[in-house]
Design a protein around this motif. Structure first.
Motif, PDB file in Angstrom:
ATOM      1  N   ILE A   1       0.839  -1.206   0.000  1.00  0.00           N
ATOM      2  CA  ILE A   1       0.000   0.000   0.000  1.00  0.00           C
ATOM      3  C   ILE A   1       0.870   1.251   0.000  1.00  0.00           C
ATOM      4  CG2 ILE A   1      -1.624   1.335   1.413  1.00  0.00           C
ATOM      5  CD1 ILE A   1      -2.885  -1.395   2.205  1.00  0.00           C
ATOM      6  N   LEU A   2       1.902   1.266   0.829  1.00  0.00           N
ATOM      7  CA  LEU A   2       2.790   2.434   0.878  1.00  0.00           C
ATOM      8  C   LEU A   2       3.539   2.626  -0.436  1.00  0.00           C
ATOM      9  CD1 LEU A   2       4.221   2.133   4.499  1.00  0.00           C
ATOM     10  CD2 LEU A   2       2.553   3.790   3.646  1.00  0.00           C
TER      11      LEU A   2
ATOM     12  N   ASP B   1       2.472   1.720  -3.417  1.00  0.00           N
ATOM     13  CA  ASP B   1       1.497   2.226  -4.379  1.00  0.00           C
ATOM     14  C   ASP B   1       1.242   3.715  -4.168  1.00  0.00           C
ATOM     15  OD1 ASP B   1       1.297  -0.238  -5.534  1.00  0.00           O
ATOM     16  OD2 ASP B   1      -0.708  -0.701  -4.764  1.00  0.00           O
ATOM     17  N   ARG B   2       1.154   4.143  -2.922  1.00  0.00           N
ATOM     18  CA  ARG B   2       0.922   5.564  -2.645  1.00  0.00           C
ATOM     19  C   ARG B   2       2.097   6.409  -3.124  1.00  0.00           C
ATOM     20  NH1 ARG B   2      -1.276   7.222   2.846  1.00  0.00           N
ATOM     21  NH2 ARG B   2      -1.817   9.012   1.578  1.00  0.00           N
ATOM     22  N   GLU B   3       3.315   5.927  -2.921  1.00  0.00           N
ATOM     23  CA  GLU B   3       4.490   6.659  -3.407  1.00  0.00           C
ATOM     24  C   GLU B   3       4.484   6.733  -4.930  1.00  0.00           C
ATOM     25  OE1 GLU B   3       7.895   4.746  -1.717  1.00  0.00           O
ATOM     26  OE2 GLU B   3       7.392   5.372   0.321  1.00  0.00           O
TER      27      GLU B   3
ATOM     28  N   LEU C   1       1.817   6.671  -6.821  1.00  0.00           N
ATOM     29  CA  LEU C   1       0.778   7.640  -7.178  1.00  0.00           C
ATOM     30  C   LEU C   1       1.304   9.070  -7.117  1.00  0.00           C
ATOM     31  CD1 LEU C   1      -2.447   6.313  -5.396  1.00  0.00           C
ATOM     32  CD2 LEU C   1      -2.083   6.595  -7.844  1.00  0.00           C
ATOM     33  N   ILE C   2       2.055   9.369  -6.076  1.00  0.00           N
ATOM     34  CA  ILE C   2       2.614  10.711  -5.923  1.00  0.00           C
ATOM     35  C   ILE C   2       3.574  11.020  -7.063  1.00  0.00           C
ATOM     36  CG2 ILE C   2       4.129  12.135  -4.472  1.00  0.00           C
ATOM     37  CD1 ILE C   2       2.806  10.676  -2.042  1.00  0.00           C
TER      38      ILE C   2
ATOM     39  N   ARG D   1      -5.168   3.375  -8.190  1.00  0.00           N
ATOM     40  CA  ARG D   1      -6.173   3.759  -7.185  1.00  0.00           C
ATOM     41  C   ARG D   1      -7.214   2.667  -6.993  1.00  0.00           C
ATOM     42  NH1 ARG D   1      -6.973  10.065  -8.816  1.00  0.00           N
ATOM     43  NH2 ARG D   1      -5.237  10.860  -7.574  1.00  0.00           N
TER      44      ARG D   1
ATOM     45  N   LEU E   1      -5.589  -0.088  -5.146  1.00  0.00           N
ATOM     46  CA  LEU E   1      -5.301   0.334  -3.776  1.00  0.00           C
ATOM     47  C   LEU E   1      -6.519   0.118  -2.876  1.00  0.00           C
ATOM     48  CD1 LEU E   1      -2.952   1.537  -2.210  1.00  0.00           C
ATOM     49  CD2 LEU E   1      -3.850   3.797  -2.716  1.00  0.00           C
TER      50      LEU E   1
END
Length: 132
Positions: free
Chosen positions: A22-23, A25-27, A29-30, A89, A92
């Motif tokens: 999850i982390l 994927d978030r990075e 996305l950013i 997303r 996620l």
């Protein structure tokens, strides 16, 4: 007793692995959102300039190309970034629910909601007596 500790350790490893995904994927996305913004800034700068040719960096290369081709290249990259962002997303949401399942927490309410289509909205407006 040792078997219970082994099961607990395996469960904690699963939770940590899913949280790491999850982390990551978030990075990603950013990073993709920053790239999409850079593309937008580049397109605006090219639209304002009056030159026929421009220099553009594509990875490690510096290329001279027509401004129109450069804008098309940036638009294509922006579309690809948007598609990838939307895919990450949606994935996620699934990963967050899987993590919550591993943590024995109920799913986030409303996380899997999707917007209504135009046809569904038209049907709702007809039911409510609103004209389109």
């Amino acid at each position: 007793m040792a078997n219970d500790q082994q099961k607990l350790l395996e469960h904690l490893e699963q939770v940590e692995h899913k949280a790491g995904e999850i982390l990551t994927d978030r990075e990603e996305l950013i990073a993709l959102d920053k790239q999409r913004n850079y593309d937008r800034v580049g397109m605006r700068a090219l639209e304002k300039q009056s030159c026929d040719k421009t220099w553009i960096t594509v990875g490690p290369l510096l290329l001279k190309m027509s401004s129109k081709a450069a804008i098309e290249l940036l638009e294509k990259d922006q579309r690809e970034c948007s598609n990838t962002i939307n895919k990450i997303r949606s994935d996620l949401k699934i990963k967050v629910n899987e993590l919550r399942d591993l943590e024995l927490i109920p799913p986030v309410p409303g996380l899997m909601l999707t917007p209504m289509s135009y046809k569904e909205m038209d049907a709702m407006n007809q039911v409510l007596g609103r004209s389109v």
